[in-house]
Motif scaffolding. Structure first.
Motif, PDB file in Angstrom:
ATOM      1  N   TYR A  37       1.224   1.155   3.151  1.00 34.94           N
ATOM      2  CA  TYR A  37       0.219   0.062   3.478  1.00 34.94           C
ATOM      3  C   TYR A  37      -1.173   0.622   3.137  1.00 34.94           C
ATOM      4  O   TYR A  37      -1.610   1.577   3.655  1.00 34.94           O
ATOM      5  N   GLN A  38      -1.712   0.144   2.126  1.00 41.15           N
ATOM      6  CA  GLN A  38      -2.854   0.177   1.554  1.00 41.15           C
ATOM      7  C   GLN A  38      -4.165  -0.033   2.456  1.00 41.15           C
ATOM      8  O   GLN A  38      -4.478  -1.102   2.924  1.00 41.15           O
ATOM      9  N   TYR A  92      11.735   2.737  -6.672  1.00 39.30           N
ATOM     10  CA  TYR A  92      11.381   1.493  -7.037  1.00 39.30           C
ATOM     11  C   TYR A  92      10.587   0.736  -5.960  1.00 39.30           C
ATOM     12  O   TYR A  92      11.051   0.262  -4.906  1.00 39.30           O
ATOM     13  N   TYR A  93       9.386   0.475  -6.457  1.00 41.44           N
ATOM     14  CA  TYR A  93       8.473  -0.615  -5.632  1.00 41.44           C
ATOM     15  C   TYR A  93       8.855  -1.936  -6.116  1.00 41.44           C
ATOM     16  O   TYR A  93       8.657  -2.372  -7.194  1.00 41.44           O
ATOM     17  N   PHE A  94       9.018  -2.568  -4.907  1.00 42.95           N
ATOM     18  CA  PHE A  94       8.889  -4.217  -5.273  1.00 42.95           C
ATOM     19  C   PHE A  94       7.418  -4.852  -5.464  1.00 42.95           C
ATOM     20  O   PHE A  94       6.575  -4.271  -5.126  1.00 42.95           O
ATOM     21  N   ASP A  95       7.649  -5.781  -6.353  1.00 43.83           N
ATOM     22  CA  ASP A  95       6.252  -6.226  -6.682  1.00 43.83           C
ATOM     23  C   ASP A  95       5.886  -7.206  -5.284  1.00 43.83           C
ATOM     24  O   ASP A  95       6.270  -7.639  -4.600  1.00 43.83           O
ATOM     25  N   SER A  96       4.190  -6.747  -5.020  1.00 47.11           N
ATOM     26  CA  SER A  96       3.691  -7.347  -4.115  1.00 47.11           C
ATOM     27  C   SER A  96       2.231  -7.642  -4.254  1.00 47.11           C
ATOM     28  O   SER A  96       1.724  -6.865  -4.975  1.00 47.11           O
ATOM     29  N   ASP A  97       1.931  -8.734  -3.752  1.00 46.05           N
ATOM     30  CA  ASP A  97       0.447  -9.200  -3.839  1.00 46.05           C
ATOM     31  C   ASP A  97      -0.250  -9.072  -2.681  1.00 46.05           C
ATOM     32  O   ASP A  97      -1.472  -9.452  -2.535  1.00 46.05           O
ATOM     33  N   TRP A 153      -6.475   5.326  -0.384  1.00 45.86           N
ATOM     34  CA  TRP A 153      -5.992   5.877   0.642  1.00 45.86           C
ATOM     35  C   TRP A 153      -4.924   4.835   1.316  1.00 45.86           C
ATOM     36  O   TRP A 153      -5.001   3.637   1.256  1.00 45.86           O
ATOM     37  N   HIS A 154      -3.591   5.120   1.802  1.00 46.83           N
ATOM     38  CA  HIS A 154      -2.762   4.576   2.231  1.00 46.83           C
ATOM     39  C   HIS A 154      -1.951   5.212   3.523  1.00 46.83           C
ATOM     40  O   HIS A 154      -1.892   6.288   3.397  1.00 46.83           O
ATOM     41  N   LEU A 155      -1.145   4.325   4.099  1.00 46.91           N
ATOM     42  CA  LEU A 155      -0.264   4.921   5.187  1.00 46.91           C
ATOM     43  C   LEU A 155       1.129   4.724   4.858  1.00 46.91           C
ATOM     44  O   LEU A 155       1.545   3.796   3.999  1.00 46.91           O
ATOM     45  N   ASN A 156       2.059   5.763   4.790  1.00 46.62           N
ATOM     46  CA  ASN A 156       3.401   5.566   4.406  1.00 46.62           C
ATOM     47  C   ASN A 156       4.563   5.903   5.550  1.00 46.62           C
ATOM     48  O   ASN A 156       4.214   6.824   6.401  1.00 46.62           O
ATOM     49  N   ALA A 157       5.446   5.072   5.762  1.00 52.41           N
ATOM     50  CA  ALA A 157       6.455   5.206   6.588  1.00 52.41           C
ATOM     51  C   ALA A 157       7.871   5.082   5.855  1.00 52.41           C
ATOM     52  O   ALA A 157       7.997   4.213   4.971  1.00 52.41           O
ATOM     53  N   SER A 158       8.732   6.154   5.971  1.00 54.67           N
ATOM     54  CA  SER A 158      10.044   6.248   5.159  1.00 54.67           C
ATOM     55  C   SER A 158      11.241   6.524   6.182  1.00 54.67           C
ATOM     56  O   SER A 158      10.762   7.377   7.161  1.00 54.67           O
ATOM     57  N   LYS A 198       3.319  -2.512   0.543  1.00 55.43           N
ATOM     58  CA  LYS A 198       4.258  -1.897  -0.667  1.00 55.43           C
ATOM     59  C   LYS A 198       5.459  -1.446  -0.204  1.00 55.43           C
ATOM     60  O   LYS A 198       5.612  -0.324  -0.145  1.00 55.43           O
ATOM     61  N   PRO A 199       6.461  -2.242  -0.200  1.00 55.48           N
ATOM     62  CA  PRO A 199       7.947  -1.662   0.055  1.00 55.48           C
ATOM     63  C   PRO A 199       8.720  -0.996  -1.165  1.00 55.48           C
ATOM     64  O   PRO A 199       8.359  -1.398  -2.268  1.00 55.48           O
ATOM     65  N   TYR A 200       9.510  -0.259  -0.802  1.00 57.71           N
ATOM     66  CA  TYR A 200      10.328   0.347  -1.910  1.00 57.71           C
ATOM     67  C   TYR A 200      11.468   1.024  -1.448  1.00 57.71           C
ATOM     68  O   TYR A 200      12.027   1.060  -0.225  1.00 57.71           O
TER      69      TYR A 200
END
Length: 233
Positions: free
Chosen positions: A183-184, A129-134, A189-194, A138-140
């Motif tokens: 992080y867009q 689930y991605y939280f709404d973000s402007d 393209w984006h970076l992802n960390a989890s 983009k956290p999830y």
């Protein structure tokens, strides 16, 4: 001059809006990078019939990093399905003998020795689930199911010389939970960390010589760290 400033402000807002755009239904994301599987630090007790059942011996599993891959399909701007994959992870298995019981059995103390190694694949499917973000951040959160397959289990040369043989680890089925963020960098393209926790429990069985049988219930239960680069189609 005033007109140029207004034009620049409009273009800047459009650029930020593009980067901050939420995911949409039908978006497919592919990611690749480094994934580290770090098993918990608890040691698993070893059961050997010939030594009276439960023994002071215990096993632990070390960490390993590999190429991590995942695929995400979006049903809408919040909900998505993620499939986690990776190249096979290989872990050393260490034996611990704080009371020196092995000295009387094998004429040598094996405390701290690398007993063997195993390779595994931990495919995991999760609902996220991605939280709404402007913003571009983009956290999830996510939860799902894992099926871990162990293979290529084997003892090292020194334990083999002491009679250890036929190492086998059962496959595992358990749950997985995670938190992460994208992080867009631009539209694609984006970076992802989890960080995720995976419930992996297995039974290790082995023989010592031709007749002595041993086993250990191993709670691998790793924390899995991933740092990936993603592309949205």
């Amino acid at each position: 001059m005033k007109k140029s400033l207004i034009t620049l402000a409009v273009l800047s807002s459009l650029s930020v809006g593009a980067i901050a755009q939420d995911y949409q239904a039908g978006d497919l994301v592919v990611r690749g990078g480094v994934t580290n599987v770090n098993p918990n630090s608890d040691k698993s007790g070893v059961y050997v019939d010939a030594l009276g059942g439960n023994t002071p011996l215990s096993l632990s599993v070390d960490d390993n990093s590999q190429l991590g891959l995942n695929f995400v399909y979006f049903y809408d701007n919040n909900w998505a399905i993620e499939v986690l994959a990776a190249t096979p992870f290989t872990h050393d298995i260490t034996i611990h003998d704080p009371q020196g019981i092995s000295s009387g059995v094998f004429n040598v103390n094996v405390d701290g020795a690398t007993l063997g190694e195993t390779t595994h694949l931990p495919p995991t499917i999760s609902a996220i689930y991605y939280f709404d973000s402007d913003t571009a951040f983009k956290p999830y959160v996510g939860a799902g199911l894992n099926y871990t397959i162990f293979f290529d289990e084997d003892f090292k040369k020194a334990p083999k010389s002491l009679g250890f043989n036929d190492l086998s680890l059962d496959s595992s089925f358990g749950y997985a939970i995670q938190v992460g963020a994208d992080y867009q960098l631009d539209d694609n393209w984006h970076l992802n960390a989890s960080v995720r926790y995976i419930d992996i429990d297995t039974e290790a069985t082995f023989n010592i010589g031709d007749e002595i049988k041993g086993s250990a219930d191993v709670d691998v239960d790793p924390v899995v760290f991933s740092l990936l680069v993603g592309y949205k189609f």
